[in-house]
Design a protein around this motif. Sequence first.
Motif, PDB file in Angstrom:
ATOM      1  N   UNK A 338      48.616  57.568  94.018  1.00 43.96           N
ATOM      2  CA  UNK A 338      49.960  58.077  94.077  1.00 43.96           C
ATOM      3  C   UNK A 338      50.688  57.722  95.501  1.00 43.96           C
ATOM      4  N   UNK A 339      51.833  57.233  95.376  1.00 42.75           N
ATOM      5  CA  UNK A 339      52.521  56.482  96.468  1.00 42.75           C
ATOM      6  C   UNK A 339      53.966  57.371  96.623  1.00 42.75           C
ATOM      7  N   UNK A 340      54.008  57.710  97.785  1.00 35.75           N
ATOM      8  CA  UNK A 340      55.573  58.388  98.002  1.00 35.75           C
ATOM      9  C   UNK A 340      56.763  57.325  98.718  1.00 35.75           C
ATOM     10  N   UNK A 341      57.551  57.114  97.911  1.00 34.95           N
ATOM     11  CA  UNK A 341      58.503  56.115  98.336  1.00 34.95           C
ATOM     12  C   UNK A 341      60.066  56.689  98.873  1.00 34.95           C
ATOM     13  N   UNK A 351      60.363  52.043 101.949  1.00 39.30           N
ATOM     14  CA  UNK A 351      59.347  52.696 102.949  1.00 39.30           C
ATOM     15  C   UNK A 351      58.132  53.338 102.062  1.00 39.30           C
ATOM     16  N   UNK A 352      56.979  52.933 102.443  1.00 33.31           N
ATOM     17  CA  UNK A 352      55.736  53.597 101.940  1.00 33.31           C
ATOM     18  C   UNK A 352      55.477  54.656 103.007  1.00 33.31           C
ATOM     19  N   UNK A 353      55.646  56.177 102.420  1.00 31.57           N
ATOM     20  CA  UNK A 353      55.682  57.071 103.236  1.00 31.57           C
ATOM     21  C   UNK A 353      53.957  57.737 103.297  1.00 31.57           C
ATOM     22  N   UNK A 354      53.632  57.491 101.945  1.00 29.95           N
ATOM     23  CA  UNK A 354      52.307  57.718 101.695  1.00 29.95           C
ATOM     24  C   UNK A 354      51.704  56.928 100.811  1.00 29.95           C
ATOM     25  N   UNK A 355      50.242  56.770 100.784  1.00 24.12           N
ATOM     26  CA  UNK A 355      49.777  56.148  99.714  1.00 24.12           C
ATOM     27  C   UNK A 355      48.382  56.810  99.421  1.00 24.12           C
TER      28      UNK A 355
END
Length: 413
Positions: A338-341, A351-355
Amino acid sequence: MLGDSVELVPDSLTPAQARRVALAAQGFGRPIAPVGTRQLNLLLQRLAVLQLDSVNVFERSHYLPVFARLGAYDKALLDRLTFTRRSSYTEYWAHQAAVIPIEQRPLWHWSMAEWRSERKELGRWGAAHPEMLDFLRAELREKGALTSGQVEHDANVRRGPWWGWSDVKMGLETLFFWGEVAVAGRTRFERTYDLAERVVPAEHLGRDIPKQEAIRELVSTASRALGIATVSDLADYFRLPQAPVRTAVGELTESGELIRVAVDGWREPAYLHRDARLPRRIDAAALLSPFDPVVWHRQRTERMFGFHYRIEIYTPAPKRIYGYYTLPVLIDDQLVARIDLKTDRQAGVLRVQSAWHEPGQHADIERIAQLLRETAAWQGMDRIEVTGVGDLAAALTSQFSSTRPGASNVERA
């Protein structure tokens, strides 16, 4: 790919087979080709509902299911298909606020009638504000299509429990839910309203279908879109009441359209659509919107993929686990990450804010990185930046590191 699919007449399926049936029914695993009007129309007919949402931190939700299944496409082309006055699609509260094929509108006339009931909040509001509704009907009749902001009225100031809507906005939405008003297009995502008879073709406007018959047709449509589903899955696809859905499932099973099967580990019986196909494998790499039909029913997502998913938009920042707008990552037939974009349009940066890696799954970092490159290119971003949050962040950072020549640049087709 789907080319290796087989006919289905089973008594039971494994969880992996059920996933492949479901993903194939949703349009995954098909060869990627240049996307034009035909491809968009075929997909919209297959899905039968495209949920709308206003959050735009990465991309508006309704654009994402199309990208997930078809790859890069022109969003303006989708807008012309769905948000113009003479569209083959319309908007209604189907699942949530959604785009649906316009021929489906008569299947919701029973719902429009029920929204008038004073057992419903909008029915009570309308009964308490008849003068406002009459004023809005007259305004639209005289002036034509209007946004809520274009209506001149002293009560057009934000207040009230529904997202701070003004009484004008509340009145227009009430008439929309009741079916008197239809959406005549959108500009910068803002709805334009007009009288339904000026937007909806007469053959769809005047056709009344009994509630149970309409629900049976909606359940049939949902079953095609899902491939395999429980009663609760079928009810959730269009957010229908459970009791008439159970009746519809019984009728469709008796007619042979649905086939009752068991899926290992599923507590409820499953119903397979007779036209469903079982691919031997699914070849897919996609970012899924929180409002994608594959994941919007969280219980189904957990049952089918073992993936516990909650959107954290409304969670206070210190309490978030994965991020503000976290998208599940589909690789083949599993949700592996799961990736927060965030799309920083001013800076030209995705921007990949979390992965985060999903426990027990293999996260192919090169495929995920390539998916992000394709996503950034579709968004028109020049580069990708990873913040370093999450247990996949370091591996992704290495994929876009400036020490790897060209890796930080977005690859464009």
